[in-house]
Each structure stands twice: as structure tokens, then as C-alpha cells.
Design a protein around this motif. Structure first.
Motif, short mmCIF file in Angstrom:
data_model
loop_
_atom_site.label_atom_id
_atom_site.label_comp_id
_atom_site.label_asym_id
_atom_site.label_seq_id
_atom_site.Cartn_x
_atom_site.Cartn_y
_atom_site.Cartn_z
N THR A 39 62.74 66.08 28.23
CA THR A 39 62.05 66.94 27.28
C THR A 39 60.56 66.60 27.15
O THR A 39 59.83 67.31 26.47
CB THR A 39 62.68 66.85 25.87
OG1 THR A 39 62.48 65.54 25.35
CG2 THR A 39 64.17 67.18 25.91
N LEU A 40 60.13 65.52 27.79
CA LEU A 40 58.75 65.05 27.64
C LEU A 40 57.76 65.89 28.45
O LEU A 40 58.14 66.60 29.39
CB LEU A 40 58.63 63.60 28.11
CG LEU A 40 59.44 62.56 27.36
CD1 LEU A 40 59.22 61.18 27.98
CD2 LEU A 40 59.08 62.55 25.89
N HIS A 41 56.50 65.77 28.07
CA HIS A 41 55.39 66.37 28.82
C HIS A 41 55.41 65.77 30.23
O HIS A 41 55.71 64.57 30.40
CB HIS A 41 54.08 66.04 28.10
CG HIS A 41 52.89 66.68 28.70
ND1 HIS A 41 52.21 66.12 29.75
CD2 HIS A 41 52.27 67.85 28.40
CE1 HIS A 41 51.20 66.91 30.07
NE2 HIS A 41 51.21 67.96 29.26
N PRO A 42 55.10 66.54 31.26
CA PRO A 42 55.15 66.02 32.64
C PRO A 42 54.35 64.73 32.85
O PRO A 42 54.77 63.85 33.60
CB PRO A 42 54.58 67.16 33.48
CG PRO A 42 54.88 68.38 32.69
CD PRO A 42 54.78 67.97 31.24
N ARG A 43 53.22 64.59 32.20
CA ARG A 43 52.42 63.36 32.37
C ARG A 43 53.18 62.14 31.86
O ARG A 43 53.19 61.09 32.50
CB ARG A 43 51.09 63.50 31.66
CG ARG A 43 50.16 62.32 31.89
CD ARG A 43 48.74 62.67 31.51
NE ARG A 43 47.85 61.56 31.69
CZ ARG A 43 47.25 61.23 32.82
NH1 ARG A 43 47.46 61.96 33.90
NH2 ARG A 43 46.43 60.20 32.90
N HIS A 44 53.84 62.28 30.71
CA HIS A 44 54.62 61.16 30.17
C HIS A 44 55.84 60.88 31.04
O HIS A 44 56.18 59.72 31.28
CB HIS A 44 55.05 61.46 28.73
CG HIS A 44 53.91 61.48 27.78
ND1 HIS A 44 53.93 62.22 26.61
CD2 HIS A 44 52.69 60.88 27.80
CE1 HIS A 44 52.79 62.05 25.97
NE2 HIS A 44 52.01 61.25 26.67
N ARG A 45 56.49 61.94 31.52
CA ARG A 45 57.64 61.76 32.42
C ARG A 45 57.21 60.99 33.68
O ARG A 45 57.90 60.05 34.10
CB ARG A 45 58.23 63.11 32.84
CG ARG A 45 59.16 63.70 31.84
CD ARG A 45 60.02 64.79 32.43
NE ARG A 45 59.31 65.73 33.27
CZ ARG A 45 58.96 66.96 32.92
NH1 ARG A 45 59.29 67.41 31.73
NH2 ARG A 45 58.33 67.74 33.76
N ALA A 85 56.15 58.97 22.84
CA ALA A 85 56.70 60.32 23.00
C ALA A 85 58.21 60.25 23.24
O ALA A 85 58.97 61.05 22.70
CB ALA A 85 56.01 61.04 24.14
N LEU A 86 58.64 59.28 24.04
CA LEU A 86 60.08 59.13 24.30
C LEU A 86 60.81 58.70 23.03
O LEU A 86 61.91 59.20 22.75
CB LEU A 86 60.32 58.12 25.42
CG LEU A 86 61.78 57.93 25.81
CD1 LEU A 86 62.35 59.23 26.40
CD2 LEU A 86 61.94 56.79 26.79
#
Length: 96
Positions: A39-45, A85-86
Motif C-alpha cells: 500500500t506504500l508509495h513506490p519510493r518507500h516500497r 510510512a510502513l
């Protein structure tokens, strides 16, 4: 891994998640982390994937994420933001 995965520090939970393809791990908690991670933003993933799944060096992470290598705290700040974010995603998932 702690008996209660929710109370385990996030770093240990992420290490468990990263070990899913390497050996002994807690599959139930790893699945919870994966669902929240998706569910995270791609940068955080991407940041969490490189650090915990790939175990990439700081040099590789900085180059791929286009993070300045100096000062070194830039990478740590980006990683802290991804972990935060996680944590929020996990808290939201626990409420549902």
C-alpha cells in the motif's frame, strides 16, 4: 522473532520479512508486512525492498534512488520516512 509480532520492533519485523526467501522466518508476520508494504508509495516500497530484501549497499541504494551520497544522513532520513510510512500502514491494517 517475538511471540507477539505486533510488539516486536519494526526493524526486526522487516528483517524477518527479508528472510522469507532465505530460510527461517515467521510467515504470518511476513505476510502482514507484505500487505502493508504493497500500500506504500513506490519510493518507500523501493527503499524497503532494497534495504531488506536485496540487502543492497548504501552506494547502490543512493545511486538507484538518486539520493545524494553526502551527507550520509540523507539516506537515513529517506529510510526513516519509509519505515514511518510502513508503521502507519500497519496501524491502519490492524484497525481494519
Amino acid at each position: 522473532m517475538s511471540r507477539d509480532p505486533v510488539s516486536a520492533p519494526l526493524h526486526r519485523r522487516l528483517e524477518n520479512w527479508g528472510n522469507a526467501s532465505r530460510g527461517a522466518y515467521d510467515p504470518v508476520d511476513a505476510a502482514k508486512i507484505t500487505r502493508a508494504w504493497q500500500t506504500l508509495h513506490p519510493r518507500h516500497r523501493d527503499m524497503l525492498r532494497m534495504v531488506y530484501l536485496w540487502r543492497a549497499s548504501h552506494e547502490v541504494i543512493c545511486r538507484r534512488m538518486r539520493i545524494p551520497r553526502r551527507p550520509a544522513q540523507r539516506l537515513e532520513l529517506e529510510l526513516a520516512a519509509a519505515r514511518a510510512a510502513l508503521t502507519r500502514a500497519l496501524e491502519t491494517a490492524d484497525k481494519d
